[in-house]
Design a protein around this motif. Structure first.
Motif, PDB file in Angstrom:
ATOM      1  N   LEU A 167       0.814  -1.214   0.000  1.00  0.00           N
ATOM      2  CA  LEU A 167       0.000   0.000   0.000  1.00  0.00           C
ATOM      3  C   LEU A 167       0.846   1.261   0.000  1.00  0.00           C
ATOM      4  CD1 LEU A 167      -2.616  -0.995   2.719  1.00  0.00           C
ATOM      5  CD2 LEU A 167      -2.801  -1.273   0.239  1.00  0.00           C
ATOM      6  N   GLY A 168       2.096   1.133   0.393  1.00  0.00           N
ATOM      7  CA  GLY A 168       2.940   2.316   0.496  1.00  0.00           C
ATOM      8  C   GLY A 168       4.257   1.968   1.147  1.00  0.00           C
ATOM      9  N   TRP A 169       4.753   2.930   1.944  1.00  0.00           N
ATOM     10  CA  TRP A 169       6.073   2.775   2.560  1.00  0.00           C
ATOM     11  C   TRP A 169       6.059   3.299   3.993  1.00  0.00           C
ATOM     12  CZ3 TRP A 169       9.607   0.399  -0.560  1.00  0.00           C
ATOM     13  CH2 TRP A 169       9.379   0.456  -1.943  1.00  0.00           C
ATOM     14  N   VAL A 170       6.814   2.620   4.833  1.00  0.00           N
ATOM     15  CA  VAL A 170       7.210   3.185   6.125  1.00  0.00           C
ATOM     16  C   VAL A 170       8.560   3.834   5.881  1.00  0.00           C
ATOM     17  CG1 VAL A 170       7.619   2.736   8.559  1.00  0.00           C
ATOM     18  CG2 VAL A 170       6.004   1.303   7.274  1.00  0.00           C
ATOM     19  N   TYR A 171       8.657   5.117   6.140  1.00  0.00           N
ATOM     20  CA  TYR A 171       9.822   5.891   5.675  1.00  0.00           C
ATOM     21  C   TYR A 171      10.426   6.690   6.821  1.00  0.00           C
ATOM     22  CZ  TYR A 171      12.441   9.524   3.197  1.00  0.00           C
ATOM     23  OH  TYR A 171      13.409  10.381   2.750  1.00  0.00           O
ATOM     24  N   ARG A 172      11.736   6.593   6.970  1.00  0.00           N
ATOM     25  CA  ARG A 172      12.457   7.347   7.997  1.00  0.00           C
ATOM     26  C   ARG A 172      13.091   8.581   7.347  1.00  0.00           C
ATOM     27  NH1 ARG A 172      12.654   5.245  13.049  1.00  0.00           N
ATOM     28  NH2 ARG A 172      13.529   3.254  12.345  1.00  0.00           N
ATOM     29  N   SER A 173      12.531   9.733   7.596  1.00  0.00           N
ATOM     30  CA  SER A 173      13.037  10.954   6.973  1.00  0.00           C
ATOM     31  C   SER A 173      14.289  11.496   7.656  1.00  0.00           C
ATOM     32  CB  SER A 173      11.952  12.028   6.973  1.00  0.00           C
ATOM     33  OG  SER A 173      11.548  12.329   8.299  1.00  0.00           O
ATOM     34  N   ARG A 174      14.408  11.235   8.950  1.00  0.00           N
ATOM     35  CA  ARG A 174      15.569  11.691   9.727  1.00  0.00           C
ATOM     36  C   ARG A 174      16.065  10.522  10.563  1.00  0.00           C
ATOM     37  NH1 ARG A 174      17.493  16.783   8.802  1.00  0.00           N
ATOM     38  NH2 ARG A 174      17.852  17.154  11.014  1.00  0.00           N
ATOM     39  N   ALA A 175      17.362  10.476  10.788  1.00  0.00           N
ATOM     40  CA  ALA A 175      17.926   9.374  11.564  1.00  0.00           C
ATOM     41  C   ALA A 175      17.354   9.368  12.978  1.00  0.00           C
ATOM     42  CB  ALA A 175      19.450   9.501  11.612  1.00  0.00           C
ATOM     43  N   ARG A 176      16.935   8.176  13.410  1.00  0.00           N
ATOM     44  CA  ARG A 176      16.487   7.938  14.779  1.00  0.00           C
ATOM     45  C   ARG A 176      15.281   8.799  15.182  1.00  0.00           C
ATOM     46  NH1 ARG A 176      21.790   7.827  14.463  1.00  0.00           N
ATOM     47  NH2 ARG A 176      21.980  10.020  15.016  1.00  0.00           N
ATOM     48  N   VAL A 177      14.413   9.115  14.224  1.00  0.00           N
ATOM     49  CA  VAL A 177      13.136   9.750  14.552  1.00  0.00           C
ATOM     50  C   VAL A 177      12.014   8.819  14.098  1.00  0.00           C
ATOM     51  CG1 VAL A 177      14.100  12.072  14.294  1.00  0.00           C
ATOM     52  CG2 VAL A 177      12.917  11.008  12.371  1.00  0.00           C
ATOM     53  N   LYS A 178      10.820   9.024  14.626  1.00  0.00           N
ATOM     54  CA  LYS A 178       9.694   8.175  14.259  1.00  0.00           C
ATOM     55  C   LYS A 178       9.417   8.300  12.766  1.00  0.00           C
ATOM     56  CE  LYS A 178       7.416   8.173  18.757  1.00  0.00           C
ATOM     57  NZ  LYS A 178       6.169   8.500  19.508  1.00  0.00           N
ATOM     58  N   PRO A 179       8.975   7.213  12.130  1.00  0.00           N
ATOM     59  CA  PRO A 179       8.815   7.228  10.672  1.00  0.00           C
ATOM     60  C   PRO A 179       7.563   7.949  10.214  1.00  0.00           C
ATOM     61  CG  PRO A 179       8.131   5.109  11.536  1.00  0.00           C
ATOM     62  CD  PRO A 179       8.709   5.873  12.705  1.00  0.00           C
ATOM     63  N   LEU A 180       7.535   8.231   8.924  1.00  0.00           N
ATOM     64  CA  LEU A 180       6.348   8.684   8.226  1.00  0.00           C
ATOM     65  C   LEU A 180       5.759   7.503   7.458  1.00  0.00           C
ATOM     66  CD1 LEU A 180       7.805  12.004   6.752  1.00  0.00           C
ATOM     67  CD2 LEU A 180       6.191  11.820   8.666  1.00  0.00           C
ATOM     68  N   TYR A 181       4.492   7.626   7.098  1.00  0.00           N
ATOM     69  CA  TYR A 181       3.798   6.560   6.368  1.00  0.00           C
ATOM     70  C   TYR A 181       3.321   7.132   5.033  1.00  0.00           C
ATOM     71  CZ  TYR A 181       4.153   4.433  10.908  1.00  0.00           C
ATOM     72  OH  TYR A 181       4.657   3.934  12.089  1.00  0.00           O
ATOM     73  N   LEU A 182       3.960   6.682   3.966  1.00  0.00           N
ATOM     74  CA  LEU A 182       3.688   7.203   2.630  1.00  0.00           C
ATOM     75  C   LEU A 182       2.774   6.245   1.887  1.00  0.00           C
ATOM     76  CD1 LEU A 182       7.401   7.959   1.569  1.00  0.00           C
ATOM     77  CD2 LEU A 182       5.933   9.330   3.064  1.00  0.00           C
ATOM     78  N   SER A 183       1.756   6.783   1.235  1.00  0.00           N
ATOM     79  CA  SER A 183       0.946   5.936   0.357  1.00  0.00           C
ATOM     80  C   SER A 183       0.385   6.772  -0.775  1.00  0.00           C
ATOM     81  CB  SER A 183      -0.188   5.246   1.121  1.00  0.00           C
ATOM     82  OG  SER A 183      -1.042   6.164   1.754  1.00  0.00           O
TER      83      SER A 183
END
Length: 234
Positions: A167-183
């Motif tokens: 459906l999309g991606w779990v994406y880490r935009s910055r090191a060691r921060v909570k991810p974003l969810y892209l779809s």
């Protein structure tokens, strides 16, 4: 900019409409010809108007071209029900988009695309309604599970899946921060959506266009701003 946004009578009809629109979603498309992106975010407090900001971002120049802000009074809003937030927020987003001086090439929305129980988060809903490429960027997980452990490095991504489909991606935009969810929402492929986000500047967790939309929506709610604005070039 678009036809009248339909408002369902109840959750049963809303659910049916979501399924009908989800059947029209296209998860193919690339970034050819995409230069101007409209980033969308909203801000609200109980009993106050819902305020939405549309930030028109130039991909080539990496800057905000203009901003438009619209608001809907609380009595005019669809009830707050998780999974049906597009019916509450989309009309105000559409008003903000209509105030821009030009139609964007792509919508970047604070929310879900197809990573939604009925396949129609707000990015998908807006994309189908306007027939524009769209991508959802959410700060929390609504639907689906990560296909593996996400590395801590910035730019890392693992597929977001449900029922054996991505459906999309779990994406880490910055090191060691909570991810974003892209779809993706509409007329955009999975890989192309990830490529777009990776290419955007991100001095904080959010891609810069969405960070600007978040800031403008909050400021507009606090200060009562409405209309279209053209920020000065740095």
């Amino acid at each position: 900019m678009s036809a009248l946004f339909p408002t369902p009578r109840d959750l049963k009809s809303a659910s049916q409409l979501q399924r009908e629109l989800a059947a029209r979603v296209l998860l193919t498309g690339d970034l050819t010809g995409v230069r101007k992106v409209a980033a969308l975010d909203a801000s609200s407090r109980r009993g106050e108007p819902l305020v939405a900001a549309a930030v028109l971002w130039d991909l080539a120049e990496e800057r905000v071209l203009e901003v438009s802000v619209a608001a809907t009074p609380p009595e005019g809003l669809f009830p707050y029900v998780p999974g049906f937030l597009s019916f509450r927020e989309a009309p105000t987003y559409l008003a903000a988009l209509a105030a821009l001086s030009e139609v964007p090439d792509l919508l970047l929305v604070d929310g879900q695309g197809v990573a939604h129980p009925r396949g129609l988060g707000i990015a998908a809903h807006l994309g189908v309604h306007l027939d524009l490429p769209s991508l959802g960027v959410a700060k929390s997980l609504l639907y689906g599970v990560p296909a593996g452990e996400l590395p801590e490095e910035a730019g890392s991504a693992v597929p977001l899946t449900a029922r054996s489909a991505q459906l999309g991606w779990v994406y880490r935009s910055r090191a060691r921060v909570k991810p974003l969810y892209l779809s993706p929402g509409h007329r955009l492929g999975l890989r192309e959506g990830l490529e777009l986000i990776r290419a955007l500047p991100a001095p904080t967790k959010l891609p810069e266009p969405l960070r600007q939309a978040h800031l403008w929506a909050g400021r507009a709610r606090r200060e009562g701003l409405r209309g279209r604005f053209t920020p000065q070039r740095p």
